[in-house]
Design a protein around this motif. Structure first.
Motif, mmCIF file in Angstrom:
data_model
loop_
_atom_site.group_PDB
_atom_site.id
_atom_site.type_symbol
_atom_site.label_atom_id
_atom_site.label_comp_id
_atom_site.label_asym_id
_atom_site.label_seq_id
_atom_site.Cartn_x
_atom_site.Cartn_y
_atom_site.Cartn_z
ATOM 1 N N GLY A 125 -55.516 -0.708 -11.097
ATOM 2 C CA GLY A 125 -54.759 0.535 -10.963
ATOM 3 C C GLY A 125 -55.277 1.613 -11.890
ATOM 4 O O GLY A 125 -55.387 2.786 -11.507
ATOM 5 N N GLU A 126 -55.611 1.237 -13.128
ATOM 6 C CA GLU A 126 -56.151 2.208 -14.085
ATOM 7 C C GLU A 126 -57.517 2.715 -13.647
ATOM 8 O O GLU A 126 -57.800 3.916 -13.738
ATOM 9 C CB GLU A 126 -56.231 1.604 -15.483
ATOM 10 N N PHE A 127 -58.385 1.830 -13.179
ATOM 11 C CA PHE A 127 -59.716 2.249 -12.722
ATOM 12 C C PHE A 127 -59.575 3.195 -11.526
ATOM 13 O O PHE A 127 -60.250 4.215 -11.453
ATOM 14 C CB PHE A 127 -60.569 1.043 -12.339
ATOM 15 N N ASP A 128 -58.717 2.835 -10.571
ATOM 16 C CA ASP A 128 -58.516 3.687 -9.397
ATOM 17 C C ASP A 128 -57.938 5.045 -9.792
ATOM 18 O O ASP A 128 -58.353 6.080 -9.258
ATOM 19 C CB ASP A 128 -57.605 2.998 -8.381
ATOM 20 N N ALA A 129 -57.005 5.061 -10.733
ATOM 21 C CA ALA A 129 -56.420 6.328 -11.192
ATOM 22 C C ALA A 129 -57.488 7.182 -11.886
ATOM 23 O O ALA A 129 -57.537 8.404 -11.691
ATOM 24 C CB ALA A 129 -55.240 6.062 -12.120
ATOM 25 N N PHE A 130 -58.332 6.552 -12.704
ATOM 26 C CA PHE A 130 -59.433 7.276 -13.345
ATOM 27 C C PHE A 130 -60.330 7.885 -12.273
ATOM 28 O O PHE A 130 -60.689 9.067 -12.343
ATOM 29 C CB PHE A 130 -60.239 6.336 -14.238
ATOM 30 N N ASN A 131 -60.707 7.079 -11.275
ATOM 31 C CA ASN A 131 -61.592 7.564 -10.204
ATOM 32 C C ASN A 131 -60.986 8.773 -9.494
ATOM 33 O O ASN A 131 -61.676 9.771 -9.248
ATOM 34 C CB ASN A 131 -61.858 6.459 -9.191
ATOM 35 N N ARG A 132 -59.703 8.677 -9.144
ATOM 36 C CA ARG A 132 -59.032 9.775 -8.438
ATOM 37 C C ARG A 132 -58.978 11.037 -9.308
ATOM 38 O O ARG A 132 -59.163 12.154 -8.816
ATOM 39 C CB ARG A 132 -57.637 9.368 -7.994
ATOM 40 N N ALA A 133 -58.711 10.866 -10.602
ATOM 41 C CA ALA A 133 -58.653 12.017 -11.504
ATOM 42 C C ALA A 133 -60.029 12.668 -11.660
ATOM 43 O O ALA A 133 -60.139 13.898 -11.650
ATOM 44 C CB ALA A 133 -58.095 11.591 -12.865
ATOM 45 N N LEU A 134 -61.067 11.856 -11.806
ATOM 46 C CA LEU A 134 -62.423 12.387 -11.892
ATOM 47 C C LEU A 134 -62.786 13.133 -10.611
ATOM 48 O O LEU A 134 -63.345 14.228 -10.650
ATOM 49 C CB LEU A 134 -63.418 11.260 -12.172
ATOM 50 N N LYS A 135 -62.440 12.552 -9.485
ATOM 51 C CA LYS A 135 -62.690 13.177 -8.187
ATOM 52 C C LYS A 135 -61.994 14.532 -8.101
ATOM 53 O O LYS A 135 -62.622 15.537 -7.742
ATOM 54 C CB LYS A 135 -62.182 12.254 -7.072
ATOM 55 N N ALA A 136 -60.716 14.577 -8.452
ATOM 56 C CA ALA A 136 -59.956 15.821 -8.366
ATOM 57 C C ALA A 136 -60.563 16.903 -9.257
ATOM 58 O O ALA A 136 -60.695 18.060 -8.839
ATOM 59 C CB ALA A 136 -58.491 15.574 -8.738
ATOM 60 N N GLU A 137 -60.936 16.542 -10.489
ATOM 61 C CA GLU A 137 -61.497 17.537 -11.408
ATOM 62 C C GLU A 137 -62.883 17.993 -10.958
ATOM 63 O O GLU A 137 -63.180 19.199 -10.971
ATOM 64 C CB GLU A 137 -61.557 16.985 -12.834
ATOM 65 N N ALA A 138 -63.752 17.083 -10.564
ATOM 66 C CA ALA A 138 -65.098 17.461 -10.118
ATOM 67 C C ALA A 138 -65.017 18.320 -8.858
ATOM 68 O O ALA A 138 -65.750 19.317 -8.736
ATOM 69 C CB ALA A 138 -65.946 16.216 -9.887
ATOM 70 N N GLU A 139 -64.139 17.971 -7.928
ATOM 71 C CA GLU A 139 -63.996 18.752 -6.699
ATOM 72 C C GLU A 139 -63.392 20.125 -6.996
ATOM 73 O O GLU A 139 -63.805 21.123 -6.414
ATOM 74 C CB GLU A 139 -63.164 17.989 -5.670
ATOM 75 N N ARG A 140 -62.436 20.193 -7.918
ATOM 76 C CA ARG A 140 -61.846 21.477 -8.307
ATOM 77 C C ARG A 140 -62.919 22.390 -8.891
ATOM 78 O O ARG A 140 -63.041 23.555 -8.514
ATOM 79 C CB ARG A 140 -60.728 21.253 -9.334
ATOM 80 N N LEU A 141 -63.723 21.837 -9.805
ATOM 81 C CA LEU A 141 -64.781 22.629 -10.424
ATOM 82 C C LEU A 141 -65.854 23.027 -9.414
ATOM 83 O O LEU A 141 -66.410 24.127 -9.493
ATOM 84 C CB LEU A 141 -65.389 21.882 -11.606
ATOM 85 N N ALA A 142 -66.163 22.143 -8.474
ATOM 86 C CA ALA A 142 -67.178 22.457 -7.456
ATOM 87 C C ALA A 142 -66.711 23.616 -6.567
ATOM 88 O O ALA A 142 -67.533 24.424 -6.132
ATOM 89 C CB ALA A 142 -67.474 21.222 -6.613
ATOM 90 N N ARG A 143 -65.408 23.708 -6.325
ATOM 91 C CA ARG A 143 -64.879 24.803 -5.502
ATOM 92 C C ARG A 143 -64.884 26.140 -6.237
ATOM 93 O O ARG A 143 -64.916 27.184 -5.607
ATOM 94 C CB ARG A 143 -63.446 24.490 -5.050
ATOM 95 N N THR A 144 -64.799 26.087 -7.567
ATOM 96 C CA THR A 144 -64.681 27.321 -8.339
ATOM 97 C C THR A 144 -66.019 27.860 -8.833
ATOM 98 O O THR A 144 -66.054 28.927 -9.429
ATOM 99 C CB THR A 144 -63.736 27.141 -9.548
ATOM 100 N N THR A 145 -67.091 27.131 -8.624
ATOM 101 C CA THR A 145 -68.399 27.607 -9.114
ATOM 102 C C THR A 145 -69.337 27.861 -7.963
ATOM 103 O O THR A 145 -69.187 27.465 -6.880
ATOM 104 C CB THR A 145 -69.057 26.613 -10.078
#
Length: 148
Positions: free
Chosen positions: A128-148
């Motif tokens: 659960g912790e690994f999956d939550a980390f993955n989802r959080a990394l995904k959300a942040e990287a995708e957010r930054l990719a949309r803004t740059t």
């Protein structure tokens, strides 16, 4: 010596360089990740790191380790623990799945006499912790990719 592994994966709709930048920016972890915080350390091979996992939860724990490999933008690895009892080796492996899409493999192996019992008793929590980390990394990287 016993060895146990936990492995999770996720596809991230962001270029590998963007995912790498988020993954290796330890001081910013607390901004985007509710489970892992690097208390100290940098993403440089040989650097000592102090990590707090599951902060704010009953499973909160703090541990020390060492960055063992930094191969931009494909591999970040660390290790820590007591080799005589319980020792972990963590790897974050990035690969370009297709143009602009990155595949993350988040894995840890444990060795030592306590590895099997800790792995068995904590597998569900850690997955659960690994999956939550993955989802959080995904959300942040995708957010930054949309803004740059």
């Amino acid at each position: 010596m016993q060895e146990n592994e936990l492995r999770t994966t996720i596809s991230i709709d962001a270029p590998i360089g963007r995912v790498w930048a988020v993954l290796t920016d330890f001081p910013r972890y607390r901004e985007w990740n509710s489970l892992i915080e690097y208390v100290s350390g940098v993403a440089v091979a040989g650097a000592e790191v102090r990590t707090r996992a599951a902060w704010g939860s009953p499973a909160e724990r703090e541990f020390e380790g060492r960055i063992t490999a930094v191969e931009p933008p494909r591999l970040l690895a660390s290790e820590g623990g007591n080799p005589e009892l319980f020792f972990g080796r963590h790897r974050w492996e990035l690969a370009e799945e297709s143009p602009g899409v990155t595949r993350l493999v988040n894995r840890e192996t444990w060795t030592g006499p306590l590895a099997a019992s800790v792995h068995a008793s904590s597998r569900e929590l850690l997955t659960g912790e690994f999956d939550a980390f993955n989802r959080a990394l995904k959300a942040e990287a995708e957010r930054l990719a949309r803004t740059t």
